[in-house]
Design a protein around this motif. Structure first.
Motif, PDB file in Angstrom:
ATOM      1  N   VAL A 126       0.272  -1.354   0.178  1.00 20.26           N
ATOM      2  CA  VAL A 126       0.007  -0.554  -0.542  1.00 20.26           C
ATOM      3  C   VAL A 126       1.021   1.168  -0.053  1.00 20.26           C
ATOM      4  CG1 VAL A 126      -2.196  -0.931   1.394  1.00 20.26           C
ATOM      5  CG2 VAL A 126      -0.324  -0.023   2.729  1.00 20.26           C
ATOM      6  N   ASP A 127       0.284   2.269  -0.483  1.00 18.59           N
ATOM      7  CA  ASP A 127       1.334   3.737   0.086  1.00 18.59           C
ATOM      8  C   ASP A 127       1.759   4.054   1.026  1.00 18.59           C
ATOM      9  OD1 ASP A 127       0.694   3.844  -3.459  1.00 18.59           O
ATOM     10  OD2 ASP A 127      -1.085   5.049  -2.502  1.00 18.59           O
ATOM     11  N   GLU A 128       1.950   4.671   1.728  1.00 16.98           N
ATOM     12  CA  GLU A 128       2.751   5.061   2.586  1.00 16.98           C
ATOM     13  C   GLU A 128       1.693   5.863   3.271  1.00 16.98           C
ATOM     14  OE1 GLU A 128       6.287   7.556   4.929  1.00 16.98           O
ATOM     15  OE2 GLU A 128       6.915   6.712   2.883  1.00 16.98           O
ATOM     16  N   GLY A 129       1.576   5.789   4.328  1.00 19.90           N
ATOM     17  CA  GLY A 129       0.226   6.849   5.618  1.00 19.90           C
ATOM     18  C   GLY A 129      -0.841   6.234   5.226  1.00 19.90           C
ATOM     19  N   THR A 130      -0.971   5.054   4.653  1.00 17.55           N
ATOM     20  CA  THR A 130      -2.442   4.349   3.916  1.00 17.55           C
ATOM     21  C   THR A 130      -3.192   3.682   5.262  1.00 17.55           C
ATOM     22  OG1 THR A 130      -1.925   3.606   1.732  1.00 17.55           O
ATOM     23  CG2 THR A 130      -3.940   2.100   3.536  1.00 17.55           C
ATOM     24  N   ALA A 131      -3.713   3.516   6.031  1.00 15.25           N
ATOM     25  CA  ALA A 131      -4.525   3.368   7.151  1.00 15.25           C
ATOM     26  C   ALA A 131      -4.732   1.919   7.711  1.00 15.25           C
ATOM     27  CB  ALA A 131      -5.490   3.983   7.692  1.00 15.25           C
ATOM     28  N   VAL A 132      -3.684   1.842   9.140  1.00 18.24           N
ATOM     29  CA  VAL A 132      -3.488   0.096   8.665  1.00 18.24           C
ATOM     30  C   VAL A 132      -4.635  -0.049  10.190  1.00 18.24           C
ATOM     31  CG1 VAL A 132      -2.455  -1.452  10.117  1.00 18.24           C
ATOM     32  CG2 VAL A 132      -1.221  -0.028   9.164  1.00 18.24           C
ATOM     33  N   PHE A 133      -5.249  -1.071  10.779  1.00 20.39           N
ATOM     34  CA  PHE A 133      -6.795  -0.815  11.223  1.00 20.39           C
ATOM     35  C   PHE A 133      -6.421  -2.328  11.796  1.00 20.39           C
ATOM     36  CE2 PHE A 133      -7.794   1.001   7.611  1.00 20.39           C
ATOM     37  CZ  PHE A 133      -8.690   1.536   8.337  1.00 20.39           C
ATOM     38  N   ALA A 134      -6.752  -2.208  13.581  1.00 19.54           N
ATOM     39  CA  ALA A 134      -6.514  -3.557  13.951  1.00 19.54           C
ATOM     40  C   ALA A 134      -7.548  -4.826  13.709  1.00 19.54           C
ATOM     41  CB  ALA A 134      -7.435  -3.546  15.789  1.00 19.54           C
ATOM     42  N   ALA A 135      -6.851  -5.768  13.214  1.00 17.18           N
ATOM     43  CA  ALA A 135      -7.557  -6.658  12.804  1.00 17.18           C
ATOM     44  C   ALA A 135      -8.721  -7.914  13.526  1.00 17.18           C
ATOM     45  CB  ALA A 135      -7.059  -8.259  12.278  1.00 17.18           C
ATOM     46  N   ALA A 136      -8.578  -7.525  14.760  1.00 22.20           N
ATOM     47  CA  ALA A 136      -9.155  -7.885  16.290  1.00 22.20           C
ATOM     48  C   ALA A 136      -9.459  -6.720  17.144  1.00 22.20           C
ATOM     49  CB  ALA A 136      -9.630  -9.761  16.543  1.00 22.20           C
ATOM     50  N   GLY A 137     -10.511  -6.955  18.414  1.00 21.05           N
ATOM     51  CA  GLY A 137      -9.618  -6.152  19.437  1.00 21.05           C
ATOM     52  C   GLY A 137      -8.796  -6.904  20.139  1.00 21.05           C
ATOM     53  N   GLY A 138      -8.866  -6.172  21.067  1.00 20.98           N
ATOM     54  CA  GLY A 138      -7.411  -6.656  21.989  1.00 20.98           C
ATOM     55  C   GLY A 138      -7.010  -5.472  23.170  1.00 20.98           C
ATOM     56  N   VAL A 139      -5.724  -5.856  23.603  1.00 15.62           N
ATOM     57  CA  VAL A 139      -5.112  -4.637  23.823  1.00 15.62           C
ATOM     58  C   VAL A 139      -3.289  -4.914  23.583  1.00 15.62           C
ATOM     59  CG1 VAL A 139      -4.158  -4.865  26.741  1.00 15.62           C
ATOM     60  CG2 VAL A 139      -6.294  -5.486  25.760  1.00 15.62           C
ATOM     61  N   VAL A 140      -3.352  -3.159  23.353  1.00 16.70           N
ATOM     62  CA  VAL A 140      -2.006  -3.152  22.741  1.00 16.70           C
ATOM     63  C   VAL A 140      -0.345  -3.709  23.576  1.00 16.70           C
ATOM     64  CG1 VAL A 140      -0.311  -1.861  21.659  1.00 16.70           C
ATOM     65  CG2 VAL A 140      -2.839  -1.431  21.482  1.00 16.70           C
ATOM     66  N   ARG A 141       0.308  -4.553  22.997  1.00  6.85           N
ATOM     67  CA  ARG A 141       1.433  -4.642  24.116  1.00  6.85           C
ATOM     68  C   ARG A 141       2.564  -4.255  24.198  1.00  6.85           C
ATOM     69  NH1 ARG A 141       1.690 -10.666  23.774  1.00  6.85           N
ATOM     70  NH2 ARG A 141       3.526 -10.736  24.853  1.00  6.85           N
TER      71      ARG A 141
ATOM     72  N   GLY B 180      12.538   0.183   9.529  1.00 11.15           N
ATOM     73  CA  GLY B 180      12.914  -1.502   9.355  1.00 11.15           C
ATOM     74  C   GLY B 180      13.577  -1.952   8.377  1.00 11.15           C
ATOM     75  N   ARG B 181      13.208  -3.361   8.492  1.00  7.90           N
ATOM     76  CA  ARG B 181      13.845  -3.695   6.751  1.00  7.90           C
ATOM     77  C   ARG B 181      13.192  -3.882   5.858  1.00  7.90           C
ATOM     78  NH1 ARG B 181      15.486  -9.986   6.233  1.00  7.90           N
ATOM     79  NH2 ARG B 181      17.458  -9.773   5.435  1.00  7.90           N
ATOM     80  N   ALA B 182      12.704  -3.224   5.382  1.00 10.15           N
ATOM     81  CA  ALA B 182      11.178  -3.362   4.401  1.00 10.15           C
ATOM     82  C   ALA B 182      12.275  -2.293   2.633  1.00 10.15           C
ATOM     83  CB  ALA B 182      10.401  -2.631   4.603  1.00 10.15           C
ATOM     84  N   THR B 183      11.775  -2.869   1.788  1.00 10.66           N
ATOM     85  CA  THR B 183      12.337  -2.022   0.399  1.00 10.66           C
ATOM     86  C   THR B 183      11.738  -1.675  -0.012  1.00 10.66           C
ATOM     87  OG1 THR B 183      11.083  -4.445  -0.444  1.00 10.66           O
ATOM     88  CG2 THR B 183      13.498  -5.121  -0.534  1.00 10.66           C
ATOM     89  N   GLY B 184      10.282  -1.284   0.476  1.00  3.47           N
ATOM     90  CA  GLY B 184       9.561  -0.557   0.321  1.00  3.47           C
ATOM     91  C   GLY B 184       8.665   0.055   1.218  1.00  3.47           C
ATOM     92  N   PRO B 185       7.012   0.586   1.019  1.00  5.48           N
ATOM     93  CA  PRO B 185       6.073   0.811   2.013  1.00  5.48           C
ATOM     94  C   PRO B 185       5.442  -0.139   1.397  1.00  5.48           C
ATOM     95  CG  PRO B 185       6.455   2.328  -0.207  1.00  5.48           C
ATOM     96  CD  PRO B 185       7.236   1.514  -0.669  1.00  5.48           C
ATOM     97  N   HIS B 186       4.915  -0.503   2.721  1.00  3.40           N
ATOM     98  CA  HIS B 186       3.984  -2.128   3.105  1.00  3.40           C
ATOM     99  C   HIS B 186       3.717  -1.995   4.530  1.00  3.40           C
ATOM    100  CE1 HIS B 186       7.452  -4.131   3.391  1.00  3.40           C
ATOM    101  NE2 HIS B 186       7.112  -5.006   4.479  1.00  3.40           N
ATOM    102  N   VAL B 187       2.828  -3.257   4.046  1.00  6.49           N
ATOM    103  CA  VAL B 187       2.117  -3.038   5.885  1.00  6.49           C
ATOM    104  C   VAL B 187       2.416  -5.145   6.274  1.00  6.49           C
ATOM    105  CG1 VAL B 187       0.825  -3.458   7.434  1.00  6.49           C
ATOM    106  CG2 VAL B 187       0.453  -2.077   6.665  1.00  6.49           C
TER     107      VAL B 187
END
Length: 295
Positions: free
Chosen positions: A200-215, A266-273
């Protein structure tokens, strides 16, 4: 003749017995043949006695019926309250089961009917009516308890479903790299890819795949900016290489809420999730969970 005191006493007793006997006999004859003689005063007395007896019997009958009606009214009120609870419970169960509104009309009386039976009908006695009323009340109580247990089970299943990572983390279906063994893009060696990459393009919204607590929320070496969410039941998800992290450690997130923005940190070649699903610390194929939401 010489009359002594005993003669006088005996004569007095005999006269008293004769008088009482004649009186009783006259009363018996009068009562027996009263209908054959038209004596207004006697007719009035007999009629008054009959009316008084009928009124007493009527009052006793009315008191008996009133007591039974009060008891049945109380039982009917209890059954109406139970029926209202059953209607409300049925609506909640329909919603939990995913049924369409109006598919089951709990507040409406179902249609009933049928042809005449060859067996002649019979009147319902008061005892039989009370027995049927009590039996129906017990059945409604049992149904309420059973539906309450079913509601609890459906609610638990729905909660667990919401805690399963079954929605994609971004609005995009193109996967640049799937789960499993692949050639590493940096060193050309065979390496295990423990997640799925969504391009996806950089800055695309990332959503939680399910409810939970951020660890975890922040920089994590080769993952770059990463968010890790604990969903309970030994399930966690990871969202890596983000440009921005929008949640904090310990924060409770809802299913589908925005938690970050995509990037190439991090260890990435381009924008993605980079999206991972782990069960008891072992990486799982996220595609299996994402496909479950389409069923």
């Amino acid at each position: 003749m010489t009359l002594t005191t005993w003669h006088v006493v005996a004569a007095s007793i005999l006269m008293a017995v004769l008088v009482c006997g004649l009186t009783l006999g006259l009363f018996w004859m009068t009562a027996r043949h009263a209908t054959g003689f038209k004596i207004p005063m006697l007719d009035s007395l007999l009629l008054a006695a009959q009316v008084s007896a009928q009124e007493q019997q009527k009052r006793k009958t009315e008191e008996f019926l009133r007591e039974n009606l009060n008891a049945m009214a109380i039982k009917l009120g209890q059954m109406q309250a139970q029926l209202m609870r059953l209607d409300a419970l049925g609506e909640r169960l329909a919603a939990l089961a995913g049924l369409k509104p109006g598919e089951f009309r709990f507040s409406e009386t179902p249609g009933r009917g049928g042809p005449f039976s060859s067996v002649p009908p019979k009147d319902l006695s008061m005892a039989e009516f009370n027995r049927q009323l009590e039996q129906t009340s017990r059945q409604m109580e049992n149904r309420t308890d059973s539906l309450g247990i079913l509601e609890s089970q459906l609610f638990d299943a729905q909660v667990k479903k919401k805690l399963m990572p079954t929605i994609p983390p971004v609005d995009g279906s193109w996967s640049a790299s799937s789960f499993g063994w692949r050639i590493d893009p940096f060193n050309g060696m065979l390496a295990l890819h423990e997640g799925v990459d969504f391009v996806v393009d950089e800055g695309t919204a990332v959503f939680a795949a399910a409810g939970g607590v951020v660890r975890f929320a922040g920089a994590n070496g080769p993952y770059g900016n990463m968010v890790e969410i604990d969903h309970g039941n030994d399930f966690i998800t990871r969202y890596a290489h983000c440009s921005r992290v929008l949640v904090a450690l310990g924060e409770v997130v809802q299913r589908g809420s925005k938690i970050a923005e995509s990037g190439s940190t991090g260890r990435a070649t381009g924008p993605h999730v980079h999206f991972e699903v782990r069960y008891r610390g072992v990486a799982q194929n996220p595609v299996r969970f994402l496909q479950a939401s389409a069923r």
